[in-house]
Design a protein around this motif. Sequence first.
Motif, short mmCIF file in Angstrom:
data_model
loop_
_atom_site.label_atom_id
_atom_site.label_comp_id
_atom_site.label_asym_id
_atom_site.label_seq_id
_atom_site.Cartn_x
_atom_site.Cartn_y
_atom_site.Cartn_z
N TYR A 106 -13.04 -8.70 19.36
CA TYR A 106 -12.15 -9.33 18.37
C TYR A 106 -11.39 -10.52 18.96
O TYR A 106 -11.33 -11.59 18.34
CB TYR A 106 -11.17 -8.30 17.83
CG TYR A 106 -10.16 -8.88 16.85
CD1 TYR A 106 -10.53 -9.16 15.54
CD2 TYR A 106 -8.86 -9.17 17.25
CE1 TYR A 106 -9.63 -9.70 14.64
CE2 TYR A 106 -7.95 -9.71 16.36
CZ TYR A 106 -8.34 -9.97 15.06
OH TYR A 106 -7.44 -10.52 14.19
N ASP A 160 -11.67 -11.40 8.94
CA ASP A 160 -10.84 -11.03 10.09
C ASP A 160 -10.76 -9.51 10.23
O ASP A 160 -10.89 -8.97 11.33
CB ASP A 160 -9.45 -11.64 9.94
CG ASP A 160 -8.50 -11.17 11.02
OD1 ASP A 160 -8.55 -11.72 12.13
OD2 ASP A 160 -7.70 -10.26 10.75
N ARG A 161 -10.54 -8.82 9.11
CA ARG A 161 -10.47 -7.35 9.14
C ARG A 161 -11.83 -6.74 9.47
O ARG A 161 -11.90 -5.71 10.16
CB ARG A 161 -9.96 -6.82 7.80
CG ARG A 161 -8.51 -7.16 7.49
CD ARG A 161 -7.55 -6.57 8.51
NE ARG A 161 -7.36 -7.45 9.66
CZ ARG A 161 -6.85 -7.08 10.82
NH1 ARG A 161 -6.48 -5.82 11.02
NH2 ARG A 161 -6.70 -7.93 11.81
N TYR A 162 -12.90 -7.37 8.99
CA TYR A 162 -14.24 -6.88 9.31
C TYR A 162 -14.49 -6.94 10.82
O TYR A 162 -15.00 -5.98 11.41
CB TYR A 162 -15.28 -7.72 8.56
CG TYR A 162 -16.68 -7.58 9.10
CD1 TYR A 162 -17.45 -6.45 8.81
CD2 TYR A 162 -17.24 -8.58 9.92
CE1 TYR A 162 -18.74 -6.32 9.32
CE2 TYR A 162 -18.51 -8.45 10.43
CZ TYR A 162 -19.27 -7.32 10.13
OH TYR A 162 -20.54 -7.19 10.63
N ALA A 182 -12.21 -7.02 13.18
CA ALA A 182 -11.30 -6.10 13.87
C ALA A 182 -11.79 -4.66 13.79
O ALA A 182 -11.62 -3.89 14.76
CB ALA A 182 -9.91 -6.21 13.24
N ILE A 183 -12.43 -4.28 12.69
CA ILE A 183 -12.88 -2.89 12.52
C ILE A 183 -14.26 -2.65 13.13
O ILE A 183 -14.49 -1.64 13.81
CB ILE A 183 -12.89 -2.52 11.02
CG1 ILE A 183 -11.46 -2.54 10.46
CG2 ILE A 183 -13.52 -1.15 10.78
CD1 ILE A 183 -11.38 -2.45 8.95
N CYS A 184 -15.18 -3.59 12.89
CA CYS A 184 -16.57 -3.39 13.32
C CYS A 184 -16.85 -3.88 14.74
O CYS A 184 -17.80 -3.42 15.37
CB CYS A 184 -17.52 -4.08 12.34
SG CYS A 184 -17.41 -3.42 10.66
N HIS A 185 -16.07 -4.84 15.21
CA HIS A 185 -16.27 -5.36 16.57
C HIS A 185 -14.93 -5.46 17.30
O HIS A 185 -14.52 -6.55 17.72
CB HIS A 185 -16.93 -6.75 16.50
CG HIS A 185 -18.22 -6.77 15.74
ND1 HIS A 185 -19.40 -6.32 16.26
CD2 HIS A 185 -18.49 -7.19 14.47
CE1 HIS A 185 -20.36 -6.45 15.36
NE2 HIS A 185 -19.84 -6.98 14.26
N PRO A 186 -14.26 -4.34 17.48
CA PRO A 186 -12.91 -4.38 18.08
C PRO A 186 -12.88 -4.91 19.51
O PRO A 186 -11.91 -5.55 19.91
CB PRO A 186 -12.46 -2.91 18.02
CG PRO A 186 -13.73 -2.12 17.94
CD PRO A 186 -14.68 -2.97 17.16
#
Length: 217
Positions: free
Chosen positions: A132, A121-123, A125-129
């Motif tokens: 998301y 989930d964090r990946y 959110a950070i890499c494909h905002p």
Amino acid sequence: MEPSNKTQISRFLLLGLSKEAELQSLIFGLSLSMYLITVFGNLLIILAVSSDSHLHTPMYFFLSNLSFVDICFTTTTIPKMLWNIQTQSKGITYEGCITQMYFHIIFADLDDILLSVMAYDRYVAICHPLHYTVIMSPRPYGLLVLISWVLIALHSLLHSLIVLRLSFCPEMQIPHFFCELSQLVQLASSDNFLAIKNHLEVDLEKKFYSWLRLSLK
């Protein structure tokens, strides 16, 4: 030859964390305190997430699930240990031991799976905002948790079926405070364990492919 269950055992003996009588009160107090802190702390997290609409996001959904699993994980083992210390009894029935092992495997594995899902989930959110909200919409992350529960339950069931077919001597002593899979395997025959595991895996694979063929017709 087909592996069979030759178990003649009615209960196991849980030796606990220490055999020293003077340490039992200390172990009981510390374990009870940590258990209550774990339960109430995780309940507060679940209550906070469910009561605040701003926290109805995938990350907090996974966090509330993780809190629930943590409560179940500790409840699987700690209350029985506290009961044994309080009653000065070390016994656990054969059925109770297998049940405890089954749920311990489920909640231990779910802890790892949910942490992995939270990392994903964090990946995203950070890499494909920008994508998301599409990738982590309610249906996908709900399915992630549901699939995790189903797969882990089947995985735990497989190991429980294997242990049910192992042979034990009466009044076996487990050098732990709960029924752990590795300890039970060590008390039985490791070769027998591997043979039964391979047999069950092949049997389940055959049944799966038979079901798949019928489904495709």
